[in-house]
Write a protein that holds these residues in place. Sequence first.
Motif, PDB file in Angstrom:
ATOM      1  N   ASN A 185     -32.606   2.446   6.018  1.00 11.10           N
ATOM      2  CA  ASN A 185     -32.918   1.522   7.105  1.00 11.10           C
ATOM      3  C   ASN A 185     -34.116   1.992   7.923  1.00 11.10           C
ATOM      4  O   ASN A 185     -34.894   1.172   8.422  1.00 11.10           O
ATOM      5  N   VAL A 186     -34.275   3.297   8.070  1.00  8.44           N
ATOM      6  CA  VAL A 186     -35.439   3.820   8.784  1.00  8.44           C
ATOM      7  C   VAL A 186     -36.724   3.446   8.052  1.00  8.44           C
ATOM      8  O   VAL A 186     -37.697   2.972   8.655  1.00  8.44           O
ATOM      9  N   GLN A 187     -36.738   3.631   6.734  1.00  9.79           N
ATOM     10  CA  GLN A 187     -37.925   3.287   5.950  1.00  9.79           C
ATOM     11  C   GLN A 187     -38.202   1.787   5.996  1.00  9.79           C
ATOM     12  O   GLN A 187     -39.346   1.363   6.176  1.00  9.79           O
ATOM     13  N   ASN A 188     -37.169   0.974   5.853  1.00 10.23           N
ATOM     14  CA  ASN A 188     -37.358  -0.477   5.895  1.00 10.23           C
ATOM     15  C   ASN A 188     -37.843  -0.943   7.266  1.00 10.23           C
ATOM     16  O   ASN A 188     -38.624  -1.894   7.363  1.00 10.23           O
ATOM     17  N   ALA A 189     -37.384  -0.290   8.318  1.00  6.99           N
ATOM     18  CA  ALA A 189     -37.816  -0.664   9.665  1.00  6.99           C
ATOM     19  C   ALA A 189     -39.302  -0.366   9.863  1.00  6.99           C
ATOM     20  O   ALA A 189     -40.020  -1.168  10.474  1.00  6.99           O
ATOM     21  N   ILE A 190     -39.779   0.763   9.354  1.00 14.42           N
ATOM     22  CA  ILE A 190     -41.204   1.091   9.464  1.00 14.42           C
ATOM     23  C   ILE A 190     -42.032   0.088   8.661  1.00 14.42           C
ATOM     24  O   ILE A 190     -43.094  -0.373   9.122  1.00 14.42           O
ATOM     25  N   GLU A 191     -41.583  -0.262   7.469  1.00 10.55           N
ATOM     26  CA  GLU A 191     -42.304  -1.260   6.675  1.00 10.55           C
ATOM     27  C   GLU A 191     -42.304  -2.628   7.356  1.00 10.55           C
ATOM     28  O   GLU A 191     -43.254  -3.401   7.195  1.00 10.55           O
ATOM     29  N   VAL A 242     -42.148   0.602  24.151  1.00 10.43           N
ATOM     30  CA  VAL A 242     -41.543  -0.706  23.907  1.00 10.43           C
ATOM     31  C   VAL A 242     -40.310  -0.515  23.036  1.00 10.43           C
ATOM     32  O   VAL A 242     -40.356   0.169  22.013  1.00 10.43           O
ATOM     33  N   THR A 243     -39.211  -1.119  23.443  1.00  9.84           N
ATOM     34  CA  THR A 243     -37.982  -1.089  22.647  1.00  9.84           C
ATOM     35  C   THR A 243     -37.938  -2.342  21.780  1.00  9.84           C
ATOM     36  O   THR A 243     -37.918  -3.462  22.300  1.00  9.84           O
ATOM     37  N   TYR A 244     -37.932  -2.143  20.466  1.00 13.97           N
ATOM     38  CA  TYR A 244     -37.942  -3.262  19.525  1.00 13.97           C
ATOM     39  C   TYR A 244     -36.691  -3.161  18.652  1.00 13.97           C
ATOM     40  O   TYR A 244     -36.461  -2.138  18.006  1.00 13.97           O
ATOM     41  N   ARG A 245     -35.892  -4.213  18.632  1.00 10.43           N
ATOM     42  CA  ARG A 245     -34.636  -4.220  17.869  1.00 10.43           C
ATOM     43  C   ARG A 245     -34.754  -5.143  16.665  1.00 10.43           C
ATOM     44  O   ARG A 245     -35.237  -6.275  16.779  1.00 10.43           O
ATOM     45  N   ILE A 246     -34.289  -4.648  15.528  1.00  8.98           N
ATOM     46  CA  ILE A 246     -34.303  -5.401  14.280  1.00  8.98           C
ATOM     47  C   ILE A 246     -32.858  -5.614  13.841  1.00  8.98           C
ATOM     48  O   ILE A 246     -32.072  -4.654  13.798  1.00  8.98           O
ATOM     49  N   GLU A 247     -32.532  -6.831  13.514  1.00  8.66           N
ATOM     50  CA  GLU A 247     -31.175  -7.144  13.061  1.00  8.66           C
ATOM     51  C   GLU A 247     -30.982  -6.807  11.587  1.00  8.66           C
ATOM     52  O   GLU A 247     -29.948  -6.268  11.199  1.00  8.66           O
ATOM     53  N   HIS A 248     -31.961  -7.129  10.751  1.00 12.41           N
ATOM     54  CA  HIS A 248     -31.867  -6.886   9.306  1.00 12.41           C
ATOM     55  C   HIS A 248     -33.202  -6.309   8.825  1.00 12.41           C
ATOM     56  O   HIS A 248     -34.214  -7.020   8.793  1.00 12.41           O
ATOM     57  N   PRO A 249     -33.249  -5.008   8.475  1.00 13.70           N
ATOM     58  CA  PRO A 249     -32.151  -4.041   8.537  1.00 13.70           C
ATOM     59  C   PRO A 249     -31.886  -3.600   9.974  1.00 13.70           C
ATOM     60  O   PRO A 249     -32.787  -3.626  10.808  1.00 13.70           O
ATOM     61  N   LYS A 250     -30.662  -3.217  10.244  1.00 15.32           N
ATOM     62  CA  LYS A 250     -30.281  -2.844  11.594  1.00 15.32           C
ATOM     63  C   LYS A 250     -30.987  -1.559  11.996  1.00 15.32           C
ATOM     64  O   LYS A 250     -30.816  -0.512  11.370  1.00 15.32           O
ATOM     65  N   ALA A 251     -31.794  -1.662  13.058  1.00 12.23           N
ATOM     66  CA  ALA A 251     -32.542  -0.490  13.534  1.00 12.23           C
ATOM     67  C   ALA A 251     -33.074  -0.782  14.929  1.00 12.23           C
ATOM     68  O   ALA A 251     -33.273  -1.938  15.312  1.00 12.23           O
TER      69      ALA A 251
END
Length: 282
Positions: free
Chosen positions: A222-228, A194-203
């Motif tokens: 941003n990688v760490q924030n995206a996992i959280e 599944v492709t999941y896009r996050i705007e804030h943080p950008k990832a």
Amino acid sequence: MEVVCGGRFLSPSFSGAWRESTSGDNTRSIIDQSQMGEQEQVSAVMEDEKVIKEEDLEVDPEPVLDIIINNVVSSFSVACHLDLHHLALHGNNVELRKENGVLTMKLRKPPTTASIWSSGKITCTGSTSECQARLAGRRIARCVQKMGYNVKFRNFRIVNVLGTCSLPFAIKITPFSQKHRDAASYEPELHPGVTYRIEHPKATLKIFSTGSITVTAPSIANVQNAIEHIYPLVREFGKARSEEEMAEYRRNQARKQFPILNFEDVEEDLSSSEIEEYWEPM
């Protein structure tokens, strides 16, 4: 002194009737049954059992997720025109690709592959931290400078960071993609994840049914924030792993990886003259 028992307040005369009895590691307070009515006895027993259950209850600690940084892409400029043919003849570990108009230079320490264009723009890949990427960029610039070019180390920036994380459970990706249609895209005929896009943080995240998550972001933070951000969303659709998947997960967790996070870790492998040379102003 007032004694609270099961939400009822007992008179001071009952306070002297308490005595302590110990069973194992848990200590229970027992009220003298001769001074209590039937209702008080039931209330006291229920309160004692409640206290014992609360003491025995163990709260599961929050899981610790290991995020592995696999690649850091950086770019910078040497602020001068470069003759790629000259660099290919006099440089070490280089390869000229005339059809693409780019020169490839490789470093062994830190392990990096640099793509050099005649305009002076250089892109480095293969680093595992931002500090390591900057050190590799300066080494490439120093190698070019030694071949007679007026090099200036300018406009260094981190372009992209690739990180991976393995969750301790599998994921039901089909229900997950159906619930988060606004941000998730799932095409099983084209891609298994599944492709999941996050705007804030950008990832951008690739979520697989095995519990593996691949994150692409412009920085390590941003990688760490995206996992959280994604963990509580996928936890709702978690499922138990099979025995084979758990064995593979334990093998992956057993592999110890030590990426270079600080420049002090790199200094141990370099001589003092090399360190002074790399950090000398350009």
